[in-house]
Design an enzyme around this catalytic site. Structure first.
Site, short mmCIF file in Angstrom:
data_model
loop_
_atom_site.label_atom_id
_atom_site.label_comp_id
_atom_site.label_asym_id
_atom_site.label_seq_id
_atom_site.Cartn_x
_atom_site.Cartn_y
_atom_site.Cartn_z
N ARG A 11 0.82 -1.23 0.00
CA ARG A 11 0.00 0.00 0.00
C ARG A 11 0.85 1.28 0.00
O ARG A 11 0.41 2.32 0.49
CB ARG A 11 -0.97 0.02 1.18
CG ARG A 11 -2.02 -1.08 1.11
CD ARG A 11 -3.24 -0.76 1.94
NE ARG A 11 -4.16 -1.88 1.93
CZ ARG A 11 -4.13 -2.89 2.80
NH1 ARG A 11 -3.25 -2.88 3.78
NH2 ARG A 11 -4.99 -3.87 2.72
N LYS B 6 3.62 11.63 -10.93
CA LYS B 6 2.74 10.79 -11.75
C LYS B 6 3.44 9.47 -12.03
O LYS B 6 4.60 9.44 -12.44
CB LYS B 6 2.43 11.47 -13.08
CG LYS B 6 1.36 12.54 -12.99
CD LYS B 6 0.96 12.96 -14.39
CE LYS B 6 -0.12 14.03 -14.35
NZ LYS B 6 -0.53 14.43 -15.72
N GLU C 54 10.25 18.71 -24.58
CA GLU C 54 9.62 19.09 -23.31
C GLU C 54 10.23 20.38 -22.76
O GLU C 54 9.55 21.19 -22.14
CB GLU C 54 9.73 17.97 -22.27
CG GLU C 54 8.90 16.74 -22.56
CD GLU C 54 7.38 16.97 -22.44
OE1 GLU C 54 6.96 17.72 -21.55
OE2 GLU C 54 6.64 16.38 -23.25
N LYS D 76 8.31 23.20 -13.59
CA LYS D 76 7.30 22.16 -13.36
C LYS D 76 6.94 22.09 -11.88
O LYS D 76 5.77 21.91 -11.52
CB LYS D 76 7.79 20.81 -13.88
CG LYS D 76 6.72 19.75 -13.73
CD LYS D 76 6.88 18.57 -14.65
CE LYS D 76 5.71 17.61 -14.45
NZ LYS D 76 5.89 16.35 -15.16
N GLU E 7 -3.72 17.57 -10.29
CA GLU E 7 -4.24 17.94 -11.59
C GLU E 7 -5.73 18.26 -11.54
O GLU E 7 -6.52 17.80 -12.38
CB GLU E 7 -3.95 16.85 -12.63
CG GLU E 7 -4.07 17.37 -14.05
CD GLU E 7 -3.42 16.45 -15.10
OE1 GLU E 7 -2.49 15.71 -14.76
OE2 GLU E 7 -3.85 16.51 -16.25
N ARG F 44 -2.55 22.42 -13.21
CA ARG F 44 -1.54 21.48 -13.68
C ARG F 44 -1.79 21.05 -15.12
O ARG F 44 -0.87 20.60 -15.81
CB ARG F 44 -1.49 20.26 -12.76
CG ARG F 44 -0.39 19.29 -13.11
CD ARG F 44 -0.10 18.33 -11.97
NE ARG F 44 0.82 17.30 -12.40
CZ ARG F 44 1.40 16.41 -11.60
NH1 ARG F 44 1.15 16.47 -10.31
NH2 ARG F 44 2.22 15.51 -12.07
N ASN G 182 -0.08 19.78 -19.97
CA ASN G 182 -0.53 18.88 -21.04
C ASN G 182 -0.49 19.54 -22.41
O ASN G 182 -0.90 18.92 -23.40
CB ASN G 182 -1.95 18.38 -20.76
CG ASN G 182 -2.02 17.54 -19.50
OD1 ASN G 182 -1.09 16.79 -19.20
ND2 ASN G 182 -3.10 17.68 -18.76
N HIS H 213 -0.36 17.59 -25.57
CA HIS H 213 -0.36 16.16 -25.30
C HIS H 213 -1.62 15.44 -25.75
O HIS H 213 -1.58 14.22 -25.97
CB HIS H 213 -0.15 15.91 -23.81
CG HIS H 213 1.29 16.06 -23.40
ND1 HIS H 213 1.97 17.24 -23.56
CD2 HIS H 213 2.17 15.19 -22.87
CE1 HIS H 213 3.21 17.09 -23.12
NE2 HIS H 213 3.35 15.86 -22.69
N HIS I 40 -0.67 12.31 -27.70
CA HIS I 40 -0.92 10.94 -27.25
C HIS I 40 -1.77 10.17 -28.26
O HIS I 40 -1.57 8.97 -28.46
CB HIS I 40 -1.63 10.95 -25.89
CG HIS I 40 -0.70 11.16 -24.74
ND1 HIS I 40 -1.13 11.49 -23.48
CD2 HIS I 40 0.65 11.09 -24.66
CE1 HIS I 40 -0.09 11.61 -22.68
NE2 HIS I 40 1.00 11.39 -23.37
N HIS J 160 7.75 9.83 -27.10
CA HIS J 160 6.82 10.75 -26.45
C HIS J 160 7.12 12.19 -26.87
O HIS J 160 6.23 12.94 -27.24
CB HIS J 160 6.95 10.59 -24.94
CG HIS J 160 6.11 11.54 -24.16
ND1 HIS J 160 4.76 11.39 -24.04
CD2 HIS J 160 6.44 12.66 -23.49
CE1 HIS J 160 4.29 12.37 -23.31
NE2 HIS J 160 5.29 13.16 -22.96
#
Lengths: 341, 341
Positions: free
Chosen positions: B123, B145, B187, B229, B239, B243, B247, B250, B254, B267
């Site tokens: 956990r 993330k 990026e 960032k 997010e 935030r 993106n 993206h 994506h 990417h």
């Protein structure tokens, strides 16, 4: 209906305990402003024989939700990666998105599995749980623990993910198998043992009505149990310290389960066996145990181990416990060997 | 060495950016009081050709840690449930417990995978990351993330799990393949575009030294990017709003990746293609795109979708962006068809 508020710092939520409240679920979630789509995870029997799923779907639809239902087979084997993968994929294909909610309808297996899927789908979406067993109502639905089993041990994979709402309908307990019901009572006794001598007295006095599943008595006892667990979880959400008192009996209990094979004994029976072990040393109970060597192996693999130290929960009498770190295992191994004598 | 502090409410942590700092990792983690056992997740090449793993193992051992190393194959395919399962089981069998730490040594794939395993083993246990690609150093190692891919989409399974420490050694970039290095630069340009016109100017002026991988210039630029960032993540860890500006590019990016198949474009290339799409409309660039129909399909499956609405990040000029909710797709589909014209 009784409402127990769980005051967590980041996300307070309510546990509603009542009689016949599942068909009112749409109204209960209305103030939560859940997203449009809800994915219900449940067992086939709760859709078919009991019709609970249909009544929830109807109630949610009437307040504007789009609902999909996914079922998993009953039994501890469903707390598997294979079932989690099925759910992630089916719920994603079913149109759930980051605003959606997963609703678990069932016992601890469905709650732990669906809760973990909710904790990890899209990096975490909202979770509502409607526990239908006594064990899930008093234990696993409170506190945000979710998890899957690995061959290496129980709940080794999981996350803390608090629900937005818990709806415990005591009428679902009417049809629960006797063994399942008694498993839940073992946790009720545990809560009384660790925190509430008055509740212990109530259980002794009202034993007949409890065993007869009197709805009024159950509603009061379940709400009391949720409150006991909630007060502990509020003080220690991530099990950094105090929350470990809830593990009373579980270190040896989980080892017994793992050694015999999951599903051979129920979780509650395994916990109760810890109490029995003590009673047996007093010459009061006889029962069969796995070999001490096998128990040692599983205890040393306990996921609560931190740098070789396990916190054991020792009772100081009814209603009171203390935590003791154990790193010298001599006494425990001796006690385990004593079980076989 | 430059240190960027990420001031998250529950768990502040440092990003160390420097030259030749991997062999000093034992000293850098000393104040964190990590548990005894550390599980390193990395690629075979980082153990063999480059010897980074051995130097970290040595450094951690000298300050008293017991270290095990588990490797995963390179490539986006490793962000799979099958690899996560292997890691959970091997790390549990390797003796990790709740006090242990998982250390990711590698690029974004290793970081996302090992981070998710750290978020969910027992956990959630502690996580340290040593990114060895430019993309991972400026992007995926900051912000917590983690994620795995499903056939239904990228990063559909994951968790937010903040690291305890990030150690970015710019000397690891010397041996990075050219295409990988340029992906990271995409990026870097994105960060400048959304938040820092001055950095954009630096990149224009210092383009030659950046492409020549000058260690001093890279150290300064990477620290600056991590700070950009970090400031965004501090304001919106989960997010919920701001935030989303990260993106930028993206959503379509994506979709391009998913439509062509993961690994066909990196990417960074996919992100850059969003910029290219705009430039091409100005008649400046030609490139091949998947069919608009295929792109539409993947865009509508975007995991950032909330109740049918996607936040698009629109540039207001270099260094500044705004968020725009999109639920009427007509303009976007027209633009995608325009790409093929």
């Amino acid at each position: 209906m009784m409402v127990v508020r769980v005051n967590l710092a980041n996300q307070p939520y309510d546990i509603c305990v009542g009689q016949g409240i599942l068909p009112q679920l749409g109204g209960l979630v209305e103030s939560l402003q859940l997203g449009r789509r809800v994915g219900i995870v449940t067992h086939p029997a709760l859709c078919e024989a009991h019709g609970y799923a249909a009544s929830i779907v109807g109630s949610l639809s009437r307040v504007g939700h789009e609902v999909i239902v996914v079922t998993v087979p009953p039994g501890e084997e469903s707390k598997s990666l294979a079932q989690a993968e099925r759910l992630w994929r089916e719920l994603a294909r079913g149109g759930l998105d980051r605003a959606s909610t997963i609703l678990a309808l069932g016992g601890g297996v469905v709650g732990d599995l669906a809760g973990f899927v909710a904790a990890t789908l899209f990096r975490g979406i909202r979770f509502v749980t409607a526990p239908t067993t006594l064990l899930a109502q008093v234990d696993s639905s409170v506190g945000g623990k979710t998890g899957l089993n690995l061959p290496e041990g129980k709940n080794l994979v999981g996350a803390f993910h608090q629900p937005s709402l818990v709806v415990a309908d005591v009428l679902t307990l009417k049809t629960l198998a006797d063994r399942e019901f008694r498993s839940g009572l073992a946790e009720v006794v545990k809560h009384a043992m660790i925190a509430d001598a008055a509740l212990f007295g109530v259980l002794e006095r009202e034993a007949e009505r409890v065993l007869g599943r009197d709805a009024d008595v159950l509603e009061a006892i379940i709400a009391k149990n949720c409150a006991i667990k909630a007060r502990v979880v509020e003080q220690d959400e991530r099990e950094a310290g105090l929350r470990a008192v809830l593990n009373f009996g579980h270190t040896v209990g989980h080892a017994v389960e793992a050694a015999l094979g999951y599903g051979v004994v129920t979780h509650g029976e395994a916990v109760a066996q810890r109490l029995e072990a003590l009673l047996r040393r007093f010459g009061l109970i006889t029962t069969n145990y796995p070999s001490p060597e096998l128990l040692e192996k599983y205890i040393l693999r306990d996921k609560k181990m931190r740098d070789g130290v396990l916190q054991f929960v020792l009772t100081l009498g009814v209603g009171s416990v203390s935590l003791a770190p154990v790193s010298d295992w001599t006494d425990l191994w001796e006690a385990l060997h004593g079980l076989q004598a």
